[in-house]
Scaffold this motif. Structure first.
Motif, PDB file in Angstrom:
ATOM      1  N   SER A   1     -41.413 -47.998 132.514  1.00  0.00           N
ATOM      2  CA  SER A   1     -40.233 -48.333 131.729  1.00  0.00           C
ATOM      3  C   SER A   1     -40.597 -49.486 130.801  1.00  0.00           C
ATOM      4  O   SER A   1     -41.459 -50.311 131.123  1.00  0.00           O
ATOM      5  CB  SER A   1     -39.072 -48.730 132.647  1.00  0.00           C
TER       6      SER A   1
ATOM      7  N   ILE B   1     -36.320 -46.100 129.748  1.00  0.00           N
ATOM      8  CA  ILE B   1     -36.109 -46.137 131.200  1.00  0.00           C
ATOM      9  C   ILE B   1     -36.599 -44.834 131.810  1.00  0.00           C
ATOM     10  O   ILE B   1     -36.047 -43.760 131.539  1.00  0.00           O
ATOM     11  CB  ILE B   1     -34.615 -46.338 131.549  1.00  0.00           C
TER      12      ILE B   1
ATOM     13  N   SER C   1     -34.114 -43.451 135.525  1.00  0.00           N
ATOM     14  CA  SER C   1     -32.709 -43.522 135.099  1.00  0.00           C
ATOM     15  C   SER C   1     -31.752 -43.468 136.288  1.00  0.00           C
ATOM     16  O   SER C   1     -30.655 -44.053 136.240  1.00  0.00           O
ATOM     17  CB  SER C   1     -32.394 -42.398 134.117  1.00  0.00           C
TER      18      SER C   1
ATOM     19  N   LEU D   1     -31.333 -46.928 137.362  1.00  0.00           N
ATOM     20  CA  LEU D   1     -30.512 -47.637 136.367  1.00  0.00           C
ATOM     21  C   LEU D   1     -29.029 -47.397 136.632  1.00  0.00           C
ATOM     22  O   LEU D   1     -28.235 -48.355 136.688  1.00  0.00           O
ATOM     23  CB  LEU D   1     -30.866 -47.162 134.958  1.00  0.00           C
TER      24      LEU D   1
END
Length: 329
Positions: A122, A168, A171, A174
């Motif tokens: 990332s 990213i 994900s 995230l």
């Protein structure tokens, strides 16, 4: 790979223009902020986009559908503006666990996108700034990996600002961090931030590399927008022949939209004119003028003029929104 572009903000620093036009659709060097971003990402091979829309979101929707029909576009509404972190969290169902490139809808940067997309890690875009306390700030180790991030610190430990571009890979982590922060009510400066979500990801063991952007064009307010327009005109501007217009002098770089009528005037340098604008007996330099405007017997410098505006008389530096009629005589 999907791109997430939050464009739900109200653009308070660009008022009165953002009352009637989303900040992402403000004209810049003959394009719009949003088109520059989309074209940049398309050129790097990204074909699927998630737009987080809110204020004047219908204009974003129709613009993308009309001007970028070749992309796969998802539109997600953000009714309550609770920050960029909250906006991105709404894209979870559209992303479906894929890698994402997040770029803010008012952030134009020049960087090696293909290299960023190919990175095994990332990645976060950074740039040295003089006022790091106004941004999310990253601390980076000797190998270029990010050790920590903090949003608008009162005492910055670094002058590397995060410019609003994030690749990213993880994900799902995230969105876990975003959801967790929102459920806990973890706000910074009154908003749910992506910086806090990245801090959560780092604590979970996600490794972030960093990349430095070559240029960062700010579309946040009138002055920075005009500076960005001047710089980008040198990049995107095309030769304009003064002979197309009656008794007119063109000083490059300029961008003149289709259907413009220019008579007995001087245009440039660093001027963007929207389509079907009429200039007569006027001088315009270092300015952005919207579409369907009429300017007569006026000298404009360092001005930002909205669409469907009528101006007449005298010398001014102006910041005028759409659908305005002013006689300065």
């Amino acid at each position: 790979m999907k791109a997430i572009i939050p464009v739900a903000g109200t653009g308070t620093k660009l008022r009165p223009h953002s009352y009637s036009q989303p900040k992402a659709l403000i004209p810049l060097a003959g394009k719009t902020v949003l088109s520059i971003i989309i074209d940049q990402l398309k050129d790097a091979g990204i074909e699927e986009f998630v737009f987080i829309i809110g204020y004047l979101g219908d204009k974003i929707y129709h613009y993308v559908k009309d001007r970028h029909s070749d992309i796969v576009a998802h539109f997600v509404g953000q009714e309550d503006r609770k920050g960029v972190g909250h906006a991105i969290s709404l894209a979870k169902d559209a992303v479906k666990g894929d890698e994402v490139l997040i770029t803010l809808g008012d952030t134009i940067c020049e960087y090696d996108i293909r290299t960023v997309l190919k990175s095994p890690h990332s990645m976060i875009g950074v740039r040295k700034v003089d006022n790091p306390g106004d941004f999310g700030v990253a601390e980076i180790d000797k190998n270029g990996f990010i050790e920590s991030v903090i949003e608008k610190p009162s005492i910055p430990k670094s002058n590397l600002a995060m410019v609003g571009i994030y690749k990213i890979k993880e994900s799902s982590i995230l969105f876990e961090c975003l959801d967790d922060n929102i459920n806990k009510g973890l706000v910074t400066h009154g908003e749910f931030t992506i910086t806090d979500a990245i801090d959560c990801m780092i604590r979970k063991g996600v490794q972030f590399g960093s990349f430095k952007v070559d240029n960062w064009f700010d579309a946040g307010n009138k002055d920075t927008l005009l500076k960005s327009n001047a710089t980008l005109l040198k990049k995107f501007g095309k030769e304009v022949k003064a002979s197309k217009y009656l008794n007119t002098v063109i000083i490059p770089p300029v961008s003149i939209g289709e259907g413009c009528i220019i008579e007995n005037s001087i245009v440039g340098p660093n001027v963007t004119l929207g389509e079907f604008t009429h200039l007569k007996q006027s001088i315009v330099k270092n300015s952005i003028v919207g579409a369907y405007c009429s300017l007569y017997d006026i000298v404009l410098e360092d001005s930002l003029i909205g669409s469907d505006t009528r101006l007449k008389g005298e010398t001014r530096s102006l910041n005028i929104g759409d659908n305005t009629s002013i006689d300065l005589g």
